[in-house]
Design a protein around this motif. Structure first.
Motif, mmCIF file in Angstrom:
data_model
loop_
_atom_site.group_PDB
_atom_site.id
_atom_site.type_symbol
_atom_site.label_atom_id
_atom_site.label_comp_id
_atom_site.label_asym_id
_atom_site.label_seq_id
_atom_site.Cartn_x
_atom_site.Cartn_y
_atom_site.Cartn_z
ATOM 1 N N PHE A 1 0.733 -1.180 0.061
ATOM 2 C CA PHE A 1 -0.035 0.099 0.123
ATOM 3 C C PHE A 1 0.957 1.317 -0.044
ATOM 4 O O PHE A 1 2.106 1.251 0.184
ATOM 5 N N PRO A 2 0.318 2.377 -0.447
ATOM 6 C CA PRO A 2 1.205 3.630 -0.468
ATOM 7 C C PRO A 2 1.921 4.071 0.703
ATOM 8 O O PRO A 2 3.078 4.420 0.770
ATOM 9 N N LEU A 3 1.190 4.065 2.064
ATOM 10 C CA LEU A 3 1.972 4.185 3.203
ATOM 11 C C LEU A 3 2.583 3.181 4.012
ATOM 12 O O LEU A 3 3.070 3.348 4.930
ATOM 13 N N CYS A 4 2.562 1.799 3.169
ATOM 14 C CA CYS A 4 2.852 0.728 3.916
ATOM 15 C C CYS A 4 4.173 0.423 4.659
ATOM 16 O O CYS A 4 5.113 0.515 3.875
ATOM 17 N N ASP A 5 4.181 0.213 5.828
ATOM 18 C CA ASP A 5 5.364 -0.194 6.717
ATOM 19 C C ASP A 5 5.372 -1.686 6.467
ATOM 20 O O ASP A 5 4.856 -2.358 7.025
ATOM 21 N N ARG A 6 6.596 -2.109 5.773
ATOM 22 C CA ARG A 6 6.868 -3.445 5.406
ATOM 23 C C ARG A 6 7.212 -4.083 6.795
ATOM 24 O O ARG A 6 6.914 -5.324 6.643
ATOM 25 N N ASN A 7 7.748 -3.603 7.547
ATOM 26 C CA ASN A 7 8.341 -4.021 8.874
ATOM 27 C C ASN A 7 7.131 -4.689 9.604
ATOM 28 O O ASN A 7 7.034 -5.779 10.125
ATOM 29 N N VAL A 8 6.229 -3.825 9.940
ATOM 30 C CA VAL A 8 4.825 -3.827 10.686
ATOM 31 C C VAL A 8 4.125 -5.000 9.761
ATOM 32 O O VAL A 8 3.747 -6.378 10.531
ATOM 33 N N GLN A 9 4.155 -4.953 8.519
ATOM 34 C CA GLN A 9 3.251 -6.111 7.724
ATOM 35 C C GLN A 9 4.144 -7.447 7.769
ATOM 36 O O GLN A 9 3.198 -8.487 7.747
ATOM 37 N N GLY A 10 5.326 -7.392 7.665
ATOM 38 C CA GLY A 10 6.082 -8.770 7.925
ATOM 39 C C GLY A 10 5.827 -9.277 9.160
ATOM 40 O O GLY A 10 5.804 -10.541 9.357
ATOM 41 N N ILE A 11 5.811 -8.552 10.298
ATOM 42 C CA ILE A 11 5.581 -9.106 11.787
ATOM 43 C C ILE A 11 4.196 -9.588 11.537
ATOM 44 O O ILE A 11 4.070 -10.954 12.109
ATOM 45 N N ILE B 1 -3.516 0.550 12.698
ATOM 46 C CA ILE B 1 -2.598 -0.351 11.803
ATOM 47 C C ILE B 1 -3.272 -0.120 10.317
ATOM 48 O O ILE B 1 -2.334 -0.456 9.165
ATOM 49 N N MET B 2 -4.358 -0.049 10.123
ATOM 50 C CA MET B 2 -5.007 0.050 8.887
ATOM 51 C C MET B 2 -4.794 1.408 8.095
ATOM 52 O O MET B 2 -4.452 1.467 6.762
ATOM 53 N N GLN B 3 -5.059 2.364 8.757
ATOM 54 C CA GLN B 3 -4.980 3.885 8.272
ATOM 55 C C GLN B 3 -3.397 4.361 8.219
ATOM 56 O O GLN B 3 -2.859 4.613 7.257
ATOM 57 N N GLN B 4 -2.965 4.410 9.368
ATOM 58 C CA GLN B 4 -1.637 5.086 9.765
ATOM 59 C C GLN B 4 -0.330 4.190 9.000
ATOM 60 O O GLN B 4 0.485 4.805 8.431
ATOM 61 N N ILE B 5 -0.611 3.003 9.298
ATOM 62 C CA ILE B 5 0.619 2.206 9.191
ATOM 63 C C ILE B 5 0.540 1.392 7.538
ATOM 64 O O ILE B 5 1.753 1.405 7.170
ATOM 65 N N GLN C 1 6.119 -2.342 17.923
ATOM 66 C CA GLN C 1 6.203 -1.403 16.494
ATOM 67 C C GLN C 1 5.009 -0.412 16.501
ATOM 68 O O GLN C 1 5.341 0.597 15.945
ATOM 69 N N LEU C 2 3.727 -0.684 16.932
ATOM 70 C CA LEU C 2 2.684 0.138 16.734
ATOM 71 C C LEU C 2 3.076 1.417 17.963
ATOM 72 O O LEU C 2 2.635 2.299 17.588
ATOM 73 N N THR C 3 3.397 1.222 19.177
ATOM 74 C CA THR C 3 4.023 2.372 19.853
ATOM 75 C C THR C 3 4.907 3.170 19.174
ATOM 76 O O THR C 3 4.791 4.323 19.277
ATOM 77 N N ASP C 4 5.812 2.448 18.458
ATOM 78 C CA ASP C 4 6.961 3.442 17.561
ATOM 79 C C ASP C 4 6.274 4.154 16.673
ATOM 80 O O ASP C 4 6.566 5.577 16.454
ATOM 81 N N LYS C 5 5.274 3.607 15.995
ATOM 82 C CA LYS C 5 4.814 4.405 14.740
ATOM 83 C C LYS C 5 3.642 5.196 15.085
ATOM 84 O O LYS C 5 3.241 6.389 14.358
ATOM 85 N N GLY C 6 2.902 4.810 16.141
ATOM 86 C CA GLY C 6 1.487 5.732 16.585
ATOM 87 C C GLY C 6 2.171 6.996 17.513
ATOM 88 O O GLY C 6 3.326 7.231 17.972
#
Length: 227
Positions: free
Chosen positions: A56-66, A116-120, A92-97
Motif C-alpha cells: 500500500f502507499p503508506l505501507c510499513d513493510r516491517n509491521v506488515q512482515g511481523i 494499523i489500517m490507516q496510519q501504518i 512497533q505500533l507504539t513506535d509508529k503511533g
C-alpha cells in the motif's frame, strides 16, 4: 521468492488446528483487545489478506512482515501464537503511533484497527455510512451502540446490527467489501449481554441506502420505509 503464505482455516481443518489447550493467541499484559481482533480478522477468512501482502502507499513493510510471519502464518499453521509475537507488533505500533501505551494498556479495538489500517498500512476505509441524510462517513469498523433491550436476552449478531443501525438512523451507502463489527461491551464490571450468538451470514438488505425492497403488505417494490 515472495513471502510464505498459509490459507485461512476452514471447516474440519479449523476444528482440528484451533481446538484444544494452548490454541489461539496467547494473552499478556492487557493484549485481549488485539488478540481477539487479530484472531477474528485472519484465522478463518482471507478477506483482509491484502493487509499481509499488498504494498500500500503508506505501507510499513516491517509491521506488515511481523503481522504476516509472526502472527497470521503461525496461527493458520499451528493454531497458536505466542504472546511475544503480539508484543513485538505492539512495540512497533507504539513506535509508529502517537500513543505510548500500546504495549501495556487495554485499548479499544477500533483504536488498534485505525492505527494499523490507516496510519501504518494506508488502506482505504472499508465502510461508508450515512446517518439521517447527513454527509457520508468513512470508517474501518462499526461498533454496536444501543440501549438495554429487555426483550433481547441472548441476541444474535443480525439482531444487534439491525437494532443499532435503527437506533442511530444509519444506512450503509454501499455493500462493504469487509464488514468488521465490534460487539457491545462495558468493561469488567458490566456487560450488556452475557452471550451473543454469532450470525454465520448477515443480511444487510434493510441496512443499505436506496436498496430496492419489497412491500411487506403487497409484495411490490416498496416506495416508503417505516422504521
Amino acid at each position: 521468492e515472495g513471502p510464505e503464505s498459509f490459507p485461512p482455516l476452514r471447516n474440519e481443518a479449523a476444528v482440528r488446528v484451533l481446538q484444544g489447550q494452548m490454541k489461539g493467541i496467547q494473552g499478556h499484559c492487557n493484549s485481549c483487545y488485539m488478540d481477539a481482533a487479530l484472531f477474528s480478522l485472519f484465522s478463518c477468512t482471507s478477506v483482509l489478506d491484502s493487509m499481509l501482502f499488498m504494498p500500500f502507499p503508506l505501507c510499513d513493510r516491517n509491521v506488515q512482515g511481523i503481522l504476516r510471519d509472526e502472527i497470521v502464518n503461525p496461527l493458520r499453521r499451528t493454531g497458536f501464537v505466542r504472546a511475544s509475537s503480539v508484543m513485538h507488533l505492539r512495540e512497533q505500533l507504539t513506535d509508529k503511533g502517537q500513543c505510548s501505551s500500546f504495549t501495556n494498556a487495554e485499548k479499544d479495538p477500533e483504536e488498534f484497527l485505525n492505527l494499523i489500517m490507516q496510519q501504518i498500512l494506508g488502506i482505504e476505509p472499508l465502510l461508508k455510512l450515512q446517518s439521517g441524510g447527513q454527509k457520508e462517513q468513512e470508517c474501518y469498523c462499526y461498533q454496536i451502540f444501543m440501549d438495554k433491550q429487555e426483550d433481547l436476552v441472548v441476541p444474535d449478531v443480525q439482531q444487534l446490527v439491525e437494532r443499532s443501525f435503527l437506533s442511530s438512523d444509519l444506512k450503509l451507502v454501499e455493500i462493504p467489501s469487509c464488514f468488521i463489527i465490534q460487539m457491545p461491551r462495558f468493561g469488567k464490571e458490566y456487560k450488556m449481554f452475557s452471550k451473543i450468538i454469532p450470525s454465520l451470514e448477515l443480511d444487510i438488505t434493510d441496512l443499505l441506502l436506496d436498496s430496492p425492497r419489497e412491500c411487506c403488505l403487497c409484495g411490490d417494490v416498496a416506495t416508503l420505509e417505516c422504521s
